[in-house]
Scaffold this active site. Structure first.
Site, PDB file in Angstrom:
ATOM      1  N   LYS A 195      64.259 -23.025  71.817  1.00 25.84           N
ATOM      2  CA  LYS A 195      65.364 -22.418  72.565  1.00 25.84           C
ATOM      3  C   LYS A 195      65.600 -23.302  73.790  1.00 25.84           C
ATOM      4  CE  LYS A 195      67.031 -19.957  75.774  1.00 25.84           C
ATOM      5  NZ  LYS A 195      67.971 -20.705  76.652  1.00 25.84           N
TER       6      LYS A 195
ATOM      7  N   GLY B 127      59.110 -17.318  84.474  1.00 27.61           N
ATOM      8  CA  GLY B 127      57.755 -17.483  83.946  1.00 27.61           C
ATOM      9  C   GLY B 127      56.899 -16.246  84.155  1.00 27.61           C
TER      10      GLY B 127
ATOM     11  N   GLU C  89      55.025 -23.878  82.914  1.00 28.29           N
ATOM     12  CA  GLU C  89      55.260 -24.955  83.896  1.00 28.29           C
ATOM     13  C   GLU C  89      56.440 -24.501  84.736  1.00 28.29           C
ATOM     14  OE1 GLU C  89      53.552 -27.502  84.580  1.00 28.29           O
ATOM     15  OE2 GLU C  89      52.228 -27.576  82.842  1.00 28.29           O
TER      16      GLU C  89
ATOM     17  N   CYS D 165      61.343 -30.583  89.084  1.00 31.06           N
ATOM     18  CA  CYS D 165      60.234 -29.732  89.522  1.00 31.06           C
ATOM     19  C   CYS D 165      59.347 -30.485  90.492  1.00 31.06           C
ATOM     20  CB  CYS D 165      59.442 -29.267  88.320  1.00 31.06           C
ATOM     21  SG  CYS D 165      59.007 -30.609  87.229  1.00 31.06           S
TER      22      CYS D 165
ATOM     23  N   GLU E  30      61.670 -22.866  96.909  1.00 33.12           N
ATOM     24  CA  GLU E  30      62.249 -23.925  96.079  1.00 33.12           C
ATOM     25  C   GLU E  30      63.765 -23.804  96.103  1.00 33.12           C
ATOM     26  OE1 GLU E  30      62.010 -23.798  91.701  1.00 33.12           O
ATOM     27  OE2 GLU E  30      61.299 -25.867  91.783  1.00 33.12           O
TER      28      GLU E  30
HETATM   29  P1  NAD Z   1      65.171 -20.909  84.196  1.00 33.71           P
HETATM   30  O1  NAD Z   1      63.888 -20.195  84.416  1.00 33.71           O
HETATM   31  O2  NAD Z   1      66.419 -20.287  84.671  1.00 33.71           O
HETATM   32  O3  NAD Z   1      65.405 -21.176  82.647  1.00 33.71           O
HETATM   33  C1  NAD Z   1      64.492 -21.896  81.856  1.00 33.71           C
HETATM   34  C2  NAD Z   1      64.649 -21.456  80.407  1.00 33.71           C
HETATM   35  O4  NAD Z   1      64.218 -20.096  80.281  1.00 33.71           O
HETATM   36  C3  NAD Z   1      66.092 -21.494  79.892  1.00 33.71           C
HETATM   37  O5  NAD Z   1      66.082 -21.944  78.562  1.00 33.71           O
HETATM   38  C4  NAD Z   1      66.505 -20.042  79.971  1.00 33.71           C
HETATM   39  O6  NAD Z   1      67.525 -19.696  79.082  1.00 33.71           O
HETATM   40  C5  NAD Z   1      65.212 -19.344  79.602  1.00 33.71           C
HETATM   41  N1  NAD Z   1      65.110 -17.944  80.040  1.00 33.71           N
HETATM   42  C6  NAD Z   1      65.726 -17.340  81.090  1.00 33.71           C
HETATM   43  N2  NAD Z   1      65.385 -16.035  81.143  1.00 33.71           N
HETATM   44  C7  NAD Z   1      64.519 -15.806  80.135  1.00 33.71           C
HETATM   45  C8  NAD Z   1      63.808 -14.669  79.676  1.00 33.71           C
HETATM   46  N3  NAD Z   1      63.909 -13.493  80.275  1.00 33.71           N
HETATM   47  N4  NAD Z   1      62.998 -14.795  78.619  1.00 33.71           N
HETATM   48  C9  NAD Z   1      62.851 -15.984  78.009  1.00 33.71           C
HETATM   49  N5  NAD Z   1      63.513 -17.102  78.376  1.00 33.71           N
HETATM   50  C10 NAD Z   1      64.335 -17.025  79.432  1.00 33.71           C
HETATM   51  O7  NAD Z   1      64.992 -22.372  84.829  1.00 33.71           O
HETATM   52  P2  NAD Z   1      66.068 -23.561  84.972  1.00 33.71           P
HETATM   53  O8  NAD Z   1      67.045 -23.204  86.049  1.00 33.71           O
HETATM   54  O9  NAD Z   1      66.594 -23.962  83.631  1.00 33.71           O
HETATM   55  O10 NAD Z   1      65.137 -24.743  85.482  1.00 33.71           O
HETATM   56  C11 NAD Z   1      64.807 -24.940  86.806  1.00 33.71           C
HETATM   57  C12 NAD Z   1      63.386 -24.468  87.096  1.00 33.71           C
HETATM   58  O11 NAD Z   1      62.474 -25.093  86.208  1.00 33.71           O
HETATM   59  C13 NAD Z   1      62.913 -24.849  88.483  1.00 33.71           C
HETATM   60  O12 NAD Z   1      62.214 -23.770  89.054  1.00 33.71           O
HETATM   61  C14 NAD Z   1      61.966 -26.023  88.226  1.00 33.71           C
HETATM   62  O13 NAD Z   1      60.998 -26.240  89.219  1.00 33.71           O
HETATM   63  C15 NAD Z   1      61.371 -25.626  86.917  1.00 33.71           C
HETATM   64  N6  NAD Z   1      60.814 -26.790  86.232  1.00 33.71           N
HETATM   65  C16 NAD Z   1      59.444 -26.911  86.169  1.00 33.71           C
HETATM   66  C17 NAD Z   1      58.871 -28.011  85.555  1.00 33.71           C
HETATM   67  C18 NAD Z   1      57.374 -28.158  85.493  1.00 33.71           C
HETATM   68  O14 NAD Z   1      56.903 -28.904  84.649  1.00 33.71           O
HETATM   69  N7  NAD Z   1      56.606 -27.490  86.337  1.00 33.71           N
HETATM   70  C19 NAD Z   1      59.688 -28.997  84.984  1.00 33.71           C
HETATM   71  C20 NAD Z   1      61.075 -28.835  85.071  1.00 33.71           C
HETATM   72  C21 NAD Z   1      61.624 -27.724  85.677  1.00 33.71           C
END
Ligand code: NAD
Length: 495
Positions: A175, A233, A250, A284, A385
Site C-alpha cells: 500500500k 504508527g 519507522e 525523516c 517535526e
Molecule cells: P503518514 O503517516 O501520513 O502516511 C504514511 C502511510 O501510512 C501512507 O501510505 C498512508 O496512506 C498510510 N496511513 C495513513 N493512515 C493510516 C492508517 N490509519 N492505517 C494504516 N495506514 C495508514 O506519513 P507521510 O506524510 O506519508 O510521511 C511523512 C512521515 O513519515 C514523517 O513523519 C517522516 O518523518 C516519516 N518518515 C520516516 C522515515 C523513517 O525511516 N523513520 C522515513 C521516511 C518518512
C-alpha cells in the site's frame, strides 16, 4: 484524457472493486494531472490478501538463491529504467531530479544486496550439550507481509521493505503513499518482469484509512512494516499489539546538527544546507535543528542565511532547481502554521517565513527556505517535526549542553556533529541518543547496506537496510536431531 492506472491483485491489473479513482497531481504544478489511480477499500484488500496467501505457498518454496537471482534481475531492470523512474518520481513527489535519481539508486543497491543475501541467509549449527545430537537454526519465511509506505522516498522505502520480505520467501501486499502511486506502479511492474511469482506481490492503491487500516487489521497478515508519521504508527502499533503481529515502525524525526568552534565551518555550512533544505526538508532524517556552540564565528550564520536565501526554488525536473515544492496543500498549510507558532514563541526570523511566489512558483506548493534564531530548547519549534524547509538555530555553551539539547526531543533518528576533536567525535557516537550519528557529514545520507532506524518515538526497535532487516522478515526455526537412540534429557542426564 488522463491515463488510468490499476491495482495489481491476484495476478492481474484491475480496477478498485468500487470502480472509484483518485487523482495524482504534480505538486510543482497541480494543473498537471499525472493520472487516475484506483481508490481501493477493504474488499480489494481482502482479495489481495487471499491471493497473497496462495502466492506465499508457491514463492516460499522457491530456493532462496533463486529468489536472490530474481532480486538481482529486478536491480538490473531498475538500472535500465533509472532515468524514467526518477522523472516519474520527481513529477509526482516534487524533489529535484538529482535526488530522485539517488532514490532509485538506493533501490538498485537494495536489490543487489538482496540478491547476494539469497546465498547467505545463514542459520547456525551449534554444538549440543548431549552426545549424538545435532542442534541448528535456519531462517524460515513467515507469510503475507503488509507494506505501508510514505511519500518522501517513493522508490527507496518500498524497496527497503519489499526486497528483503520477498528474498526471505514471504509474499507482500503493498500500500504505497497516496501521493506517489505512479513510482509504486513502476516498481511492481519491474518485480513482475524480473520473475517474482505473480501472486507473491499485490499492489493496492488508496488512502490510509481505506486501504492501510484494513490491511493492518487483516488476520491473515502476520507482518506489518510501516514508515510514516509517529501518529499513524502509534495507531497501527495499537492494532498490531492487540493482534500479536510482528511490526516494524519507522517514524518521525527532529534531527540536529551540532557545530563546534573547531569544526571546518565551510563543511558544516554545506552540511546544514543540504540537511535542512534537501528534499525541501521532507526527509525523516532532515536537519531541523542547528545546535551551534556559542563560540562559532558569528559570520557562520550570516553565510548560512545568505546561501539559504539564494537557493533556487522550482520544478524539480528543471536542471537549475535546487529545492522543489512540498508534497501537497496540507503540507504547505502545516509548515505555514509553524510560522505562527514561531511568532507566538517569539523567535527571530532570519530568512524565509512564507510561501514562495514568482515565476513558476505561484501554482505549486512552494515554501521559502526558512531559518529562525534564538530558539529555546523545549519549545514547540525545537521539539516538533515540521517536515518542511524550516531550520531552528539553538545556541549552547558547551558540548555537554549540545548533547542534552539533542537528546531532549521525543524522536531519535539521526544526528550530526562537526568537529575535528576526535574525543568529541567518539563522545558523540556514545552519548547522542539516536539510531544514526554522523561526524563531519550531514544528518542525511544513509547507505543501503547498513542498518537504518531510530530510537525513542522514531522506531520500535527494528532496523531496515543492511543485514538486520532479514531477521525481521524471517522467523528463526531451531532444529534438534538426536541420533543416540536413547531418551536424552537436556539439563538432567548430563549433570
Ligand atoms: P503518514 O503517516 O501520513 O502516511 C504514511 C502511510 O501510512 C501512507 O501510505 C498512508 O496512506 C498510510 N496511513 C495513513 N493512515 C493510516 C492508517 N490509519 N492505517 C494504516 N495506514 C495508514 O506519513 P507521510 O506524510 O506519508 O510521511 C511523512 C512521515 O513519515 C514523517 O513523519 C517522516 O518523518 C516519516 N518518515 C520516516 C522515515 C523513517 O525511516 N523513520 C522515513 C521516511 C518518512
Amino acid at each position: 484524457m488522463p491515463e488510468t492506472f490499476k491495482n495489481y491483485i491476484a495476478g492481474e491489473w484491475v480496477e478498485a472493486a468500487s470502480g472509484e479513482t483518485f487523482e495524482n497531481r504534480n505538486p510543482a504544478r497541480p494543473s498537471d494531472l499525472i493520472g487516475l489511480f484506483p481508490r481501493s477499500g477493504a474488499e480489494d484488500v481482502e482479495r489481495a490478501v487471499r491471493s497473497a496467501r496462495r502466492g506465499f505457498e508457491a514463492w516460499s518454496r522457491v530456493p532462496a538463491p533463486e529468489r536472490g537471482s530474481i532480486m538481482r534481475r529486478a536491480g538490473d531492470l531498475m538500472s535500465e529504467r533509472k532515468e524514467e523512474i526518477a522523472r516519474a518520481a520527481t513529477r509526482e513527489m516534487g524533489k529535484v531530479l538529482l535526488e530522485t535519481r539517488g532514490d532509485v539508486q538506493e533501490g538498485i543497491d537494495t536489490a543487489y544486496y538482496a540478491g547476494t543475501e539469497g546465498r547467505r541467509l545463514f542459520g547456525h549449527v551449534v554444538p549440543s550439550e548431549l552426545p549424538d545430537k545435532w542442534a541448528m537454526t535456519y531462517r524460515r519465511p513467515i507469510g503475507v507481509c503488509g507494506i505501508i509506505t510514505p511519500f518522501n522516498f517513493p522508490m527507496a522505502i518500498p524497496t527497503w521493505k519489499i526486497f528483503p520480505a520477498l528474498l526471505c520467501g514471504n509474499s507482500v501486499v503493498f500500500k504505497p503513499g497516496e501521493d506517489v502511486p505512479h513510482t509504486a506502479t513502476l516498481f511492481v511492474e519491474i518485480l513482475l518482469e524480473a520473475g517474482v511469482h505473480p501472486e507473491a506481490v499485490q499492489l493496492v492503491h488508496g488512502f490510509g484509512e481505506e486501504v492501510g487500516a484494513p490491511l493492518v487489521e487483516h488476520p491473515d497478515v502476520p507482518v506489518i512494516s510501516f514508515t510514516g508519521s509517529t501518529e499513524t504508527g502509534r495507531r497501527i502499533g495499537e492494532v498490531c499489539g492487540r493482534m500479536h503481529k510482528r511490526l516494524s515502525l519507522e517514524m518521525g524525526g527532529k534531527n540536529a546538527q551540532i557545530v563546534m568552534p573547531d569544526a571546518d565551518l565551510e563543511l558544516a555550512l554545506d552540511g546544514v544546507l543540504w540537511g535542512a533544505f534537501g528534499t525541501t526538508g521532507q526527509r525523516c532524517t532532515a536537519t531541523s535543528r542547528l545546535i551551534l556552540h556559542k563560540d562559532v564565528d558569528a559570520a557562520f550564520v550570516d553565510r548560512l542565511v545568505e546561501r539559504a536565501s539564494a537557493l533556487r526554488l522550482g520544478d524539480g525536473l528543471e536542471a537549475e532547481t535546487e529545492v522543489g515544492p512540498l508534497i501537497n496543500q496540507a503540507a504547505l498549510d502545516k509548515v505555514e502554521s509553524y510560522m505562527q507558532v514561531a511568532r507566538d514563541e517569539g523567535w527571530e526570523l532570519l530568512c524565509g517565513g512564507a510561501r514562495a511566489s514568482g515565476p513558476g512558483l505561484d501554482e505549486g506548493y512552494f515554501f521559502q527556505p526558512t531559518i529562525f534564531r534564538g530558539v529555546q530548547p523545549g519549545s514547540r519549534m525545537a521539539c516538533e517535526e515540521i517536515f518542511g524547509p524550516v531550520l531552528s538555530i539553538i545556541t549552547v555553551d558547551d558540548f555537554d549542553e549540545a548533547v542534552r539539547v539533542n537528546n531532549e526531543v521525543r524522536y531519535g533518528l539521526s544526528s550530526a556533529v562537526y568537529t575535528n576533536d576526535v574525543r568529541l567525535a567518539f563522545r558523540a557516537f556514545q552519548e547522542l541518543d539516536n539510531g544514526i550519528t554522523y561526524v563531519n557529514a550531514p544528518t542525511i545520507g544513509a547507505e543501503a547496506h547498513l542498518p537504518f532506524g531510530g530510537v525513542k518515538e522514531t522506531g520500535n526497535g527494528h532496523r531496515e537496510g543492511g543485514w538486520e532487516v532479514y531477521e525481521f522478515y524471517s522467523e528463526t526455526k531451531v532444529c534438534y536431531l538426536d541420533y543416540s537412540g536413547t531418551l536424552q534429557r537436556a539439563q538432567i542426564d548430563n549433570y
